[in-house]
Design a protein around this motif. Structure first.
Motif, PDB file in Angstrom:
ATOM      1  N   THR A 209      22.550  20.421  58.728  1.00  0.00           N
ATOM      2  CA  THR A 209      23.633  19.928  57.891  1.00  0.00           C
ATOM      3  C   THR A 209      24.952  20.424  58.455  1.00  0.00           C
ATOM      4  O   THR A 209      25.173  21.637  58.571  1.00  0.00           O
ATOM      5  CB  THR A 209      23.477  20.405  56.434  1.00  0.00           C
ATOM      6  OG1 THR A 209      22.215  19.971  55.929  1.00  0.00           O
ATOM      7  CG2 THR A 209      24.591  19.846  55.564  1.00  0.00           C
TER       8      THR A 209
ATOM      9  N   VAL B 201      16.192  20.189  60.474  1.00  0.00           N
ATOM     10  CA  VAL B 201      17.178  19.382  59.752  1.00  0.00           C
ATOM     11  C   VAL B 201      18.469  20.181  59.734  1.00  0.00           C
ATOM     12  O   VAL B 201      18.488  21.333  59.270  1.00  0.00           O
ATOM     13  CB  VAL B 201      16.715  19.058  58.326  1.00  0.00           C
ATOM     14  CG1 VAL B 201      17.817  18.333  57.556  1.00  0.00           C
ATOM     15  CG2 VAL B 201      15.451  18.200  58.364  1.00  0.00           C
TER      16      VAL B 201
ATOM     17  N   ASN C 131      17.680  24.056  59.024  1.00  0.00           N
ATOM     18  CA  ASN C 131      16.397  24.239  58.357  1.00  0.00           C
ATOM     19  C   ASN C 131      15.266  23.998  59.357  1.00  0.00           C
ATOM     20  O   ASN C 131      15.172  22.907  59.930  1.00  0.00           O
ATOM     21  CB  ASN C 131      16.258  23.275  57.179  1.00  0.00           C
ATOM     22  CG  ASN C 131      17.031  23.726  55.958  1.00  0.00           C
ATOM     23  OD1 ASN C 131      16.635  24.656  55.259  1.00  0.00           O
ATOM     24  ND2 ASN C 131      18.167  23.098  55.714  1.00  0.00           N
TER      25      ASN C 131
ATOM     26  N   PHE D 255      14.583  15.135  52.590  1.00  0.00           N
ATOM     27  CA  PHE D 255      15.928  15.499  53.038  1.00  0.00           C
ATOM     28  C   PHE D 255      16.960  14.368  52.967  1.00  0.00           C
ATOM     29  O   PHE D 255      18.151  14.642  52.972  1.00  0.00           O
ATOM     30  CB  PHE D 255      15.858  16.020  54.480  1.00  0.00           C
ATOM     31  CG  PHE D 255      15.168  17.343  54.614  1.00  0.00           C
ATOM     32  CD1 PHE D 255      15.802  18.513  54.241  1.00  0.00           C
ATOM     33  CD2 PHE D 255      13.870  17.414  55.089  1.00  0.00           C
ATOM     34  CE1 PHE D 255      15.164  19.735  54.349  1.00  0.00           C
ATOM     35  CE2 PHE D 255      13.219  18.636  55.209  1.00  0.00           C
ATOM     36  CZ  PHE D 255      13.874  19.790  54.838  1.00  0.00           C
TER      37      PHE D 255
ATOM     38  N   LYS E 285      23.971  15.090  57.478  1.00  0.00           N
ATOM     39  CA  LYS E 285      22.629  15.666  57.565  1.00  0.00           C
ATOM     40  C   LYS E 285      21.842  14.936  58.654  1.00  0.00           C
ATOM     41  O   LYS E 285      21.673  13.722  58.601  1.00  0.00           O
ATOM     42  CB  LYS E 285      21.912  15.560  56.224  1.00  0.00           C
ATOM     43  CG  LYS E 285      20.608  16.334  56.138  1.00  0.00           C
ATOM     44  CD  LYS E 285      20.024  16.279  54.743  1.00  0.00           C
ATOM     45  CE  LYS E 285      20.886  17.043  53.756  1.00  0.00           C
ATOM     46  NZ  LYS E 285      20.270  17.067  52.400  1.00  0.00           N
TER      47      LYS E 285
ATOM     48  N   SER F 200       9.337  13.641  55.313  1.00  0.00           N
ATOM     49  CA  SER F 200      10.566  14.343  55.689  1.00  0.00           C
ATOM     50  C   SER F 200      11.786  13.577  55.210  1.00  0.00           C
ATOM     51  O   SER F 200      12.770  14.172  54.740  1.00  0.00           O
ATOM     52  CB  SER F 200      10.623  14.529  57.210  1.00  0.00           C
ATOM     53  OG  SER F 200       9.495  15.248  57.657  1.00  0.00           O
TER      54      SER F 200
END
Length: 391
Positions: free
Chosen positions: A348, A346, A358, A85, A48, A81
């Motif tokens: 992944t 973000v 995202n 996450f 991530k 953030s």
């Protein structure tokens, strides 16, 4: 009277609760998935990565509002953030400085210190920073020694401002896209050598893997350098590509016509030909015509076959597919100086090859100012009510 006294006693506590609630709301990102992940990506071993861009920090030239308001809230954005996450890595896609190309070595150090002060829980994570045009200058100011000096203070960059690294079994290639815009300069040659080197490594790995699969007992075949034009790797089989400038791309108009996006940033666009003072006064969103040239884009696609591309510079988010199917995500600016909606992405990277993006938006400067104005008015009202209750 007792009920009135109890109510007025509780007012300060309600005010504090309102302040905490409002501040939590305006510092928390609002996120949504862009596109499709291409499969279930929920493996704990997935990588991530939080990607930000265009922070446009002023360093020692930062004013009172920057230090005690804007920087403070960027720090809160980073913290919130991270809490949401829990990323494994932080990537900055260029323009960490508002005018780094005009700074001395000591002033550049203050920019990096300003950035580090904002990171909070990100300080211990792997970090990579891509060079942008505001960091190193436009073509007429691009200096090889200056770029090498700046690159030496950033994690993993070579003297040309490029890098190749692997984390969590995901391969990344970072390029100095500014140099690719400038013809006949030593830096461009250095970037092209980095691309060719990565292209050779990728084809060697693929050739070795294929040979071991078909002839497990055979000796490793010798590999001689071939032109990047002979690269037979499939699109999307290469590394994750990191750039500051978006690649050249085409758009489809409402009439169905295909329009080529103009790529010449330096010669035909007035936006970036203004003086540095004018640019500092107005850092609004760029148009998407600020892209790499078509020939440089084709060169990169053919040599690297990137799995996915992440770029910046436009100050706004974009997620689209190139003609060969390669996906490119343009990361928005994470600053109020760009006059747009600040944000980040973000990403992944799944073990099943899925990539989930995202898109996250942050509160604008006006929204934060209005929230504090609400708290101010509420505070005044609380004071007046408490005074009235004691009359």
């Amino acid at each position: 009277m007792r009920e009135m006294a109890a109510w007025t006693t509780a007012l300060p506590l309600l005010l504090v609760a309102a302040l905490v609630t409002v501040e939590d709301m305006i510092s928390a990102p609002s996120c949504e998935m862009s596109g499709h992940a291409g499969g279930d990506s929920s493996n704990p071993d997935d990588l991530k990565v939080m990607m930000v861009a265009d922070l446009l920090l002023q360093g020692s030239d930062a004013g009172f509002a920057d230090v005690y308001f804007r920087d403070l809230f960027i720090s809160k954005f980073f913290k919130k953030s991270y809490e949401r996450f829990k990323p494994d890595m932080l990537l900055v896609l260029g323009d960490i400085s508002a005018r780094g190309s005009e700074l001395t070595k000591s002033k550049w150090s203050t920019v990096l210190q300003q950035f580090e002060n904002m990171l909070g829980p990100f300080v211990g994570l792997p970090l990579h920073i891509v060079l942008g045009d505001r960091d190193v200058g436009r073509c007429n100011k691009l200096d090889e020694r200056f770029v090498s000096q700046i690159a030496s203070h950033l994690p993993g960059l070579d003297s040309a401002g490029c890098s190749a690294f692997e984390i969590g079994n995901i391969s990344f290639v970072s390029l100095n896209a500014v140099a690719l815009l400038c013809s006949n300069n030593a830096l461009r040659v250095g970037v092209e050598k980095a691309i060719e080197r990565e292209s050779v490594d990728l084809r060697t790995q693929m050739k070795d893997a294929t040979r071991e699969a078909t002839e497990p007992n055979a000796e490793r075949a010798s590999f001689s350098f071939a032109s990047w034009r002979d690269n037979e790797m499939a699109s999307g089989s290469g590394p994750v590509l990191l750039l500051h400038f978006p690649l050249h791309w085409k758009t489809r108009s409402n009439s169905g016509m295909i329009n080529v996006v103009e790529e010449d940033l330096w010669h035909y666009t007035s936006e970036d030909l203004r003086s540095s003072e004018d640019r500092d006064m107005d850092l609004g969103p760029y148009e998407f015509k600020h892209t790499l040239p078509l020939n440089a884009t084709e060169y990169i696609f053919q040599a690297l076959k990137p799995r996915i591309v992440f770029s910046a510079h436009a100050h706004s988010f974009c997620d689209h597919a190139h003609s060969d199917g390669t996906r490119e995500v343009t990361v928005p600016a994470m600053t109020w100086a760009a006059r747009g909606n600040p944000g980040f992405v973000v990403v992944t990277f799944g073990q099943n090859k899925a990539v989930t993006v995202n898109k996250c938006s942050l509160a604008t400067e006006s929204q934060v100012a209005m929230a504090y104005m609400f708290i101010f008015i509420l505070s005044i009202a609380t004071i007046l009510v408490m005074r009235w209750s004691h009359v």
